[in-house]
Design a protein around this motif. Structure first.
Motif, PDB file in Angstrom:
ATOM      1  N   ARG A 157       0.821  -1.211  -0.231  1.00  0.00           N
ATOM      2  CA  ARG A 157      -0.014  -0.056  -0.158  1.00  0.00           C
ATOM      3  C   ARG A 157       0.950   1.057  -0.112  1.00  0.00           C
ATOM      4  NH1 ARG A 157       2.369   2.322   3.103  1.00  0.00           N
ATOM      5  NH2 ARG A 157       2.448   2.231   5.430  1.00  0.00           N
ATOM      6  N   GLU A 182      -0.881  10.686   7.755  1.00  0.00           N
ATOM      7  CA  GLU A 182       0.172  10.164   8.220  1.00  0.00           C
ATOM      8  C   GLU A 182       0.309  10.039   9.532  1.00  0.00           C
ATOM      9  OE1 GLU A 182       1.107   7.332   6.717  1.00  0.00           O
ATOM     10  OE2 GLU A 182       1.860   8.636   4.832  1.00  0.00           O
ATOM     11  N   HIS A 183       0.520   8.826  10.307  1.00  0.00           N
ATOM     12  CA  HIS A 183       1.046   9.020  11.869  1.00  0.00           C
ATOM     13  C   HIS A 183      -0.338   9.457  12.639  1.00  0.00           C
ATOM     14  CE1 HIS A 183       4.942   7.466  12.263  1.00  0.00           C
ATOM     15  NE2 HIS A 183       5.118   7.753  11.198  1.00  0.00           N
ATOM     16  N   ASP A 200      -3.329   7.286  12.233  1.00  0.00           N
ATOM     17  CA  ASP A 200      -4.101   5.817  12.359  1.00  0.00           C
ATOM     18  C   ASP A 200      -4.299   5.359  13.728  1.00  0.00           C
ATOM     19  OD1 ASP A 200      -1.612   4.818  12.107  1.00  0.00           O
ATOM     20  OD2 ASP A 200      -2.287   3.197  10.974  1.00  0.00           O
ATOM     21  N   TYR A 201      -3.033   5.395  14.587  1.00  0.00           N
ATOM     22  CA  TYR A 201      -3.096   4.940  15.875  1.00  0.00           C
ATOM     23  C   TYR A 201      -3.596   5.824  16.855  1.00  0.00           C
ATOM     24  CZ  TYR A 201       1.487   7.415  15.407  1.00  0.00           C
ATOM     25  OH  TYR A 201       2.632   7.925  15.204  1.00  0.00           O
ATOM     26  N   CYS A 239       2.086  -0.819  15.594  1.00  0.00           N
ATOM     27  CA  CYS A 239       1.327  -0.254  14.434  1.00  0.00           C
ATOM     28  C   CYS A 239      -0.002  -0.060  14.730  1.00  0.00           C
ATOM     29  CB  CYS A 239       1.657  -0.991  13.216  1.00  0.00           C
ATOM     30  SG  CYS A 239       0.771  -2.758  13.172  1.00  0.00           S
ATOM     31  N   GLY A 240      -0.619   1.134  13.722  1.00  0.00           N
ATOM     32  CA  GLY A 240      -2.105   1.297  13.746  1.00  0.00           C
ATOM     33  C   GLY A 240      -2.674   0.215  12.948  1.00  0.00           C
ATOM     34  N   ILE A 241      -3.916   0.615  12.233  1.00  0.00           N
ATOM     35  CA  ILE A 241      -4.642  -0.344  11.620  1.00  0.00           C
ATOM     36  C   ILE A 241      -4.661  -0.198   9.918  1.00  0.00           C
ATOM     37  CG2 ILE A 241      -6.956   0.768  11.902  1.00  0.00           C
ATOM     38  CD1 ILE A 241      -6.259  -3.036  11.890  1.00  0.00           C
ATOM     39  N   MET A 242      -3.977   0.914   9.464  1.00  0.00           N
ATOM     40  CA  MET A 242      -3.993   1.338   8.370  1.00  0.00           C
ATOM     41  C   MET A 242      -3.716   0.425   7.498  1.00  0.00           C
ATOM     42  SD  MET A 242      -2.431   4.648   6.172  1.00  0.00           S
ATOM     43  CE  MET A 242      -0.735   4.424   6.805  1.00  0.00           C
ATOM     44  N   ASP A 243      -2.436  -0.290   7.578  1.00  0.00           N
ATOM     45  CA  ASP A 243      -1.753  -1.085   6.553  1.00  0.00           C
ATOM     46  C   ASP A 243      -2.447  -2.209   6.352  1.00  0.00           C
ATOM     47  OD1 ASP A 243       0.147   0.942   6.889  1.00  0.00           O
ATOM     48  OD2 ASP A 243       1.698  -0.357   7.807  1.00  0.00           O
ATOM     49  N   LEU A 284      10.948   0.188  11.798  1.00  0.00           N
ATOM     50  CA  LEU A 284       9.777   0.693  12.629  1.00  0.00           C
ATOM     51  C   LEU A 284       9.973   0.168  14.086  1.00  0.00           C
ATOM     52  CD1 LEU A 284       6.600   0.947  10.466  1.00  0.00           C
ATOM     53  CD2 LEU A 284       8.314   2.804  10.778  1.00  0.00           C
ATOM     54  N   TYR A 311       9.204   4.723  16.044  1.00  0.00           N
ATOM     55  CA  TYR A 311       7.772   4.867  15.878  1.00  0.00           C
ATOM     56  C   TYR A 311       7.192   5.046  17.033  1.00  0.00           C
ATOM     57  CZ  TYR A 311       3.537   3.254  13.824  1.00  0.00           C
ATOM     58  OH  TYR A 311       1.955   2.981  13.419  1.00  0.00           O
ATOM     59  N   GLY A 339       3.897   6.480   4.455  1.00  0.00           N
ATOM     60  CA  GLY A 339       4.310   5.502   5.414  1.00  0.00           C
ATOM     61  C   GLY A 339       5.129   5.841   6.756  1.00  0.00           C
ATOM     62  N   GLY A 340       5.368   5.077   7.472  1.00  0.00           N
ATOM     63  CA  GLY A 340       6.048   5.463   9.047  1.00  0.00           C
ATOM     64  C   GLY A 340       7.393   6.591   8.589  1.00  0.00           C
TER      65      GLY A 340
END
Ligand code: GLA
Length: 385
Positions: A23, A29-30, A32-33, A167-171, A215, A220, A333-334
Motif C-alpha cells: 500500500r 500519516e501517523h 491511524d493509531y 502499528c495502527g490499523i491502516m496497513d 519501525l 515509531y 508510510g512510517g
C-alpha cells in the motif's frame, strides 16, 4: 504453471494461492493509531504465497520473495517469538498463526513458498501484506472466512505481539480492503471506510529511496508515546477533541516544545484528510498539491519522521512542478526512510520518473526504485487454473 517457486521446491502444485498487495498512503500519516482518518490505496506490487497442507505439525516455508534464500521450518506446537536476527521475518507468520489459534482457528501444518515484487522495508507495507497473505492461507486451509475488518485486526495483533511494532490499523486495512482505481478513506476509530476517485489523467508515482526503515527500532514507538503523553497532559481522550477546541496555541506551555510540535502535526494532518478528500471529489489539483506539501513539511518538521533522502526527493518533485506535470509529493508510510508518493499528470509520468531517477543518482550516487503505481483490489485467493 509448473515453473513457479512452489512447484520447484516441492514438486507438485499448491492447494492454495494468495496474492496480497502493498500500500501507499496519500494523506493521513501517523494518525491511524490515534483514531484519525487515512487515505491509502492498495498497489500493484504484491506478495504471493502458494501453500499446501501437510501431515503432522511442522510447517516449511521458502521465503525467496523476502530476499531470503534459506528455507525455514517451525512447529505449530511451539509458536513463540523468534529473537534471532535471521529469523525475525518468521514472527509475522508465526504471529498470525498464533493469533488465529487464540481466536479459535487452528491452522493445519503447511508448506509454502513466498514470491514478491514488493520491496521490503520500503514503507510499502510488506509486513502487512505478509500477515494478510498468511491469514488467507490459514482461512482457506481451515475452511473458514473472516470478515475483512476482523482479519485486519488479527493481523495487527500479530504485528504488535510478535513483531513488536505498535502499528495502527491502516496497513492491514489497505492491504485487505483496497479497491481497484480507488482511494480508500478509512476511519481508524470505528473502521468504517469509503472510496474516492483518483482524478482523471492523474497517475501515482512511488519512489523507494532504498533507505531501509526499521519501525521496530523504537522511533515509531516514541512518536506514539509522545502523542499519548499529549493527551495525558491535556487530560483529553482524543485528538479530535483537541482539533474541535481549536486552541492549540494555548496548550503550548502545558505541553512543552516537542509535544506541541507532535500535536500540531496530528491536528493539522486530521484537517488535511478532510480537505484532501474534498479536492479529490472536485478534482482540484492545485489544492491536492498544496495539501501534500504541507503534509510532508509537517512530518518533517513537527513529527520528525522524515530523512534527508525523502526531503530531497519531495523538493525535487516540487522543483519539476506543475509545468513538468507534478501535482504533489510527500513521504508515505512510517518514515525514517522508505518511499515518497507523487501525483503526476499521466502524460508526464514517464518523464517525471526519469527526472527523479537522474536526480537521485546524481545526488546520492544510488539507484532510485521508482515506479508508476495503480490502485488494485485488496488481498485475495487466486482461483486455481
Ligand atoms: C506504519 C504503520 C501504520 C501507520 C504508518 C504511519 O506504516 O504500520 O499503522 O502508523 O506507519 O502513518
Amino acid at each position: 504453471m509448473t515453473d513457479n517457486l512452489f512447484h520447484q521446491k516441492f514438486g507438485h502444485e499448491p492447494a492454495v494461492t494468495v496474492v496480497a498487495p502493498g500500500r501507499i498512503n496519500l494523506i493521513g500519516e501517523h494518525i491511524d493509531y490515534l483514531g484519525g482518518e487515512v487515505m491509502p490505496i492498495a498497489i500493484d506490487r504484491s506478495l504471493r504465497i502458494e501453500a499446501s497442507p501437510v501431515e503432522g505439525s511442522v510447517c516449511e516455508i521458502f521465503p525467496e520473495g523476502l530476499g531470503i534464500e534459506e528455507s525455514a521450518t517451525f512447529d505449530l506446537s511451539e509458536l513463540q517469538v523468534r529473537r534471532e536476527k535471521s529469523d525475525i521475518w518468521l514472527n509475522y507468520i508465526i504471529g498470525v498463526i498464533a493469533v488465529y489459534r487464540d481466536a479459535g482457528v487452528m491452522s493445519p501444518a503447511f508448506r509454502a513458498s513466498i514470491e514478491s515484487d514488493l520491496p521490503v522495508g520500503a514503507g510499502l507495507s510488506s509486513s502487512a501484506a505478509l500477515e494478510t497473505a498468511i491469514a488467507l492461507v490459514i482461512e482457506s486451509l481451515s475452511g473458514i472466512e473472516q470478515d475483512v475488518v476482523d482479519r485486519a485486526l488479527l493481523c495487527q495483533r500479530a504485528e504488535h505481539d510478535f513483531a513488536g511494532v505498535p502499528c495502527g490499523i491502516m496497513d492491514q486495512m489497505a492491504v485487505g480492503a483496497g479497491k481497484a482505481g480507488r482511494v480508500m478513506r478509512l476511519n481508524c476509530g470505528n473502521l468504517s471506510h469509503s472510496y474516492f476517485p483518483i482524478p482523471d489523467g492523474i497517475s501515482i508515482l512511488t519512489a523507494d529511496t532504498g533507505v531501509t526503515h526499521a519501525l521496530g527500532d523504537g522511533e515509531y514507538r516514541k512518536r506514539r508515546e509522545d502523542c499519548e503523553m499529549v493527551l495525558r497532559r491535556l487530560q483529553l481522550d482524543s485528538f479530535a477533541t483537541l482539533a474541535e477546541r481549536g486552541d492549540m496555541e494555548k496548550t503550548k506551555e502545558k505541553m512543552g516544545t516537542r509535544l506541541f510540535h507532535r500535536a500540531s502535526h496530528v491536528v493539522s494532518e486530521m484537517a488535511r484528510v478532510e480537505s484532501f478528500s474534498q479536492a479529490l471529489v472536485t478534482g482540484d489539483l492545485d489544492e491536492l498539491g498544496h495539501i501534500m506539501r504541507a503534509g510532508h513539511e509537517s512530518l518533517r518538521d513537527d513529527f520528525e519522521v522524515s530523512c534527508v533522502e525523502l526531503d530531497a526527493l519531495v523538493d525535487a518533485a516540487y522543483a519539476i512542478g506543475k509545468r513538468g506535470g507534478v501535482v504533489g509529493s510527500r513521504m508515505t508510510g512510517g518514515g525514517f526512510g522508505g518511499s515518497t508518493v507523487s501525483l503526476v499528470k499521466t502524460e508526464s509520468a514517464a518523464e517525471v520518473k526519469r527526472s527523479l531517477e537522474d536526480f537521485y543518482q546524481e545526488k546520492f550516487g544510488r539507484d532510485l526504485n521508482c515506479f508508476i503505481t495503480t490502485a488494485v483490489d485488496g488481498a485475495h485467493l487466486v482461483p486455481s487454473a
